[in-house]
Design a protein around this motif. Structure first.
Motif, PDB file in Angstrom:
ATOM      1  N   SER A 168      43.130  55.319  65.795  1.00  0.00           N
ATOM      2  CA  SER A 168      43.826  54.515  64.782  1.00  0.00           C
ATOM      3  C   SER A 168      43.470  55.031  63.386  1.00  0.00           C
ATOM      4  O   SER A 168      44.244  54.883  62.436  1.00  0.00           O
ATOM      5  N   GLY A 169      42.279  55.630  63.274  1.00  0.00           N
ATOM      6  CA  GLY A 169      41.867  56.213  62.000  1.00  0.00           C
ATOM      7  C   GLY A 169      42.777  57.354  61.585  1.00  0.00           C
ATOM      8  O   GLY A 169      42.974  57.612  60.395  1.00  0.00           O
ATOM      9  N   LEU A 170      43.348  58.044  62.568  1.00  0.00           N
ATOM     10  CA  LEU A 170      44.258  59.149  62.281  1.00  0.00           C
ATOM     11  C   LEU A 170      45.514  58.635  61.594  1.00  0.00           C
ATOM     12  O   LEU A 170      46.018  59.250  60.652  1.00  0.00           O
ATOM     13  N   LYS A 171      46.018  57.501  62.051  1.00  0.00           N
ATOM     14  CA  LYS A 171      47.213  56.904  61.441  1.00  0.00           C
ATOM     15  C   LYS A 171      46.929  56.494  59.996  1.00  0.00           C
ATOM     16  O   LYS A 171      47.752  56.717  59.097  1.00  0.00           O
ATOM     17  N   ARG A 172      45.747  55.897  59.763  1.00  0.00           N
ATOM     18  CA  ARG A 172      45.404  55.500  58.398  1.00  0.00           C
ATOM     19  C   ARG A 172      45.273  56.718  57.488  1.00  0.00           C
ATOM     20  O   ARG A 172      45.647  56.673  56.319  1.00  0.00           O
ATOM     21  N   TYR A 197      47.712  56.793  54.253  1.00  0.00           N
ATOM     22  CA  TYR A 197      47.153  56.619  52.917  1.00  0.00           C
ATOM     23  C   TYR A 197      46.695  57.914  52.253  1.00  0.00           C
ATOM     24  O   TYR A 197      46.004  57.873  51.237  1.00  0.00           O
ATOM     25  N   SER A 198      47.084  59.060  52.815  1.00  0.00           N
ATOM     26  CA  SER A 198      46.809  60.331  52.156  1.00  0.00           C
ATOM     27  C   SER A 198      47.735  60.448  50.944  1.00  0.00           C
ATOM     28  O   SER A 198      48.956  60.441  51.064  1.00  0.00           O
ATOM     29  N   GLY A 199      47.153  60.521  49.752  1.00  0.00           N
ATOM     30  CA  GLY A 199      47.958  60.587  48.531  1.00  0.00           C
ATOM     31  C   GLY A 199      48.417  59.229  48.033  1.00  0.00           C
ATOM     32  O   GLY A 199      49.223  59.143  47.110  1.00  0.00           O
ATOM     33  N   ASP A 207      56.232  57.511  57.653  1.00  0.00           N
ATOM     34  CA  ASP A 207      56.228  58.526  58.704  1.00  0.00           C
ATOM     35  C   ASP A 207      55.227  59.599  58.262  1.00  0.00           C
ATOM     36  O   ASP A 207      54.058  59.362  58.276  1.00  0.00           O
ATOM     37  N   ILE A 208      55.686  60.760  57.811  1.00  0.00           N
ATOM     38  CA  ILE A 208      54.767  61.821  57.397  1.00  0.00           C
ATOM     39  C   ILE A 208      54.948  62.160  55.916  1.00  0.00           C
ATOM     40  O   ILE A 208      53.993  62.473  55.225  1.00  0.00           O
ATOM     41  N   LYS A 209      56.157  62.050  55.418  1.00  0.00           N
ATOM     42  CA  LYS A 209      56.476  62.449  54.052  1.00  0.00           C
ATOM     43  C   LYS A 209      55.917  61.475  53.024  1.00  0.00           C
ATOM     44  O   LYS A 209      56.043  60.258  53.146  1.00  0.00           O
ATOM     45  N   LEU A 210      55.273  62.017  51.981  1.00  0.00           N
ATOM     46  CA  LEU A 210      54.770  61.208  50.875  1.00  0.00           C
ATOM     47  C   LEU A 210      55.941  60.883  49.958  1.00  0.00           C
ATOM     48  O   LEU A 210      56.597  61.775  49.429  1.00  0.00           O
ATOM     49  N   GLU A 211      56.207  59.605  49.786  1.00  0.00           N
ATOM     50  CA  GLU A 211      57.336  59.168  48.967  1.00  0.00           C
ATOM     51  C   GLU A 211      56.856  58.300  47.819  1.00  0.00           C
ATOM     52  O   GLU A 211      55.793  57.686  47.886  1.00  0.00           O
ATOM     53  N   GLU A 212      57.659  58.249  46.788  1.00  0.00           N
ATOM     54  CA  GLU A 212      57.340  57.423  45.622  1.00  0.00           C
ATOM     55  C   GLU A 212      58.440  56.380  45.432  1.00  0.00           C
ATOM     56  O   GLU A 212      59.625  56.707  45.407  1.00  0.00           O
TER      57      GLU A 212
END
Length: 223
Positions: free
Chosen positions: A141-145, A149-151, A168-173
């Protein structure tokens, strides 16, 4: 909570106030005042005032794995380094436990295939080791976090709210008005939401966590 307590019992609780939850401390103070009990509540008052200050300073936000600070006139919420390292550790530990479990499953299968004769204790140990494969999954579950929350950044800039988060995977603003930010209670969870998106959640049963999110919501709204 303390309606049925006698004055003596309330005074005994007062002596142990540091062991009580924040909510219990507040209720104890109210009950002592309501019953007109003469007692030195200075330590209790000090404890309550300290917790309220720490809530307003967002110190308990670290319990969620986040920190809040003002940078260049921008109120900014980001993930703490400790939370990130904890997630990395959980993933590494989970991988190790998972691999041990996989080896245990293989070993257990070979035991039955080869028809080995084992005592009950040894067989039980083999089953336990094989079961570690499921324990390892829980650590992932730590992998999902880490991905989610990367970035990550939540900020108030000139009255507007900006959220950077991975969907999902893409960092969005996402940019929105402060009025789009609100708190929503869902069972035992208190969620801070921006529109339809959940930023993060806390334990709604914990007064400290609930007040922390309420204070954060006010700060982001500029109140």
């Amino acid at each position: 909570m303390y309606k049925d307590k006698t004055g003596k019992e309330l005074l005994e609780l007062l002596e142990q106030q540091s062991l009580l939850t924040f909510e219990s401390q507040l209720l104890l103070k109210d009950e002592i005042k309501e019953k007109g009990i003469i007692a030195d509540t200075s330590e209790l008052d000090k404890t309550i005032a300290d917790k309220i200050k720490r809530i307003k300073d967002f110190e308990y936000l670290k319990d969620f794995g986040f920190k809040a600070e003002t940078v260049d006139n921008k109120f900014l919420v980001t993930r703490t380094l400790n939370a990130t390292l904890t997630d990395v550790f959980a993933v590494v530990l989970g991988l190790i436990v998972f691999l041990i479990g996989v080896n245990g499953v293989v070993n257990l299968v070979l035991t039955f295939v080869n028809g080995e004769e084992l005592d009950v204790f040894t067989l039980a140990v083999k089953f336990i080791v094989a079961g570690l494969i499921f324990v390892g999954f829980r650590f992932f579950s730590g992998l999902k976090r880490l991905f989610d929350y990367s970035g990550f950044q939540l900020a108030r800039i000139d009255g507007d709210i900006t959220l950077k988060k991975r969907f999902d995977i893409k960092l969005e603003e996402i940019k929105a008005k402060a009025s789009d930010l609100f708190l929503h209670r869902d069972g035992d969870d208190m969620e801070l939401k921006l529109g339809d998106e959940v930023i993060f959640s806390s334990n709604a049963e914990s007064l400290v966590q609930r007040m922390t999110l309420e204070e954060l919501s006010k700060r982001l709204k500029g109140k």
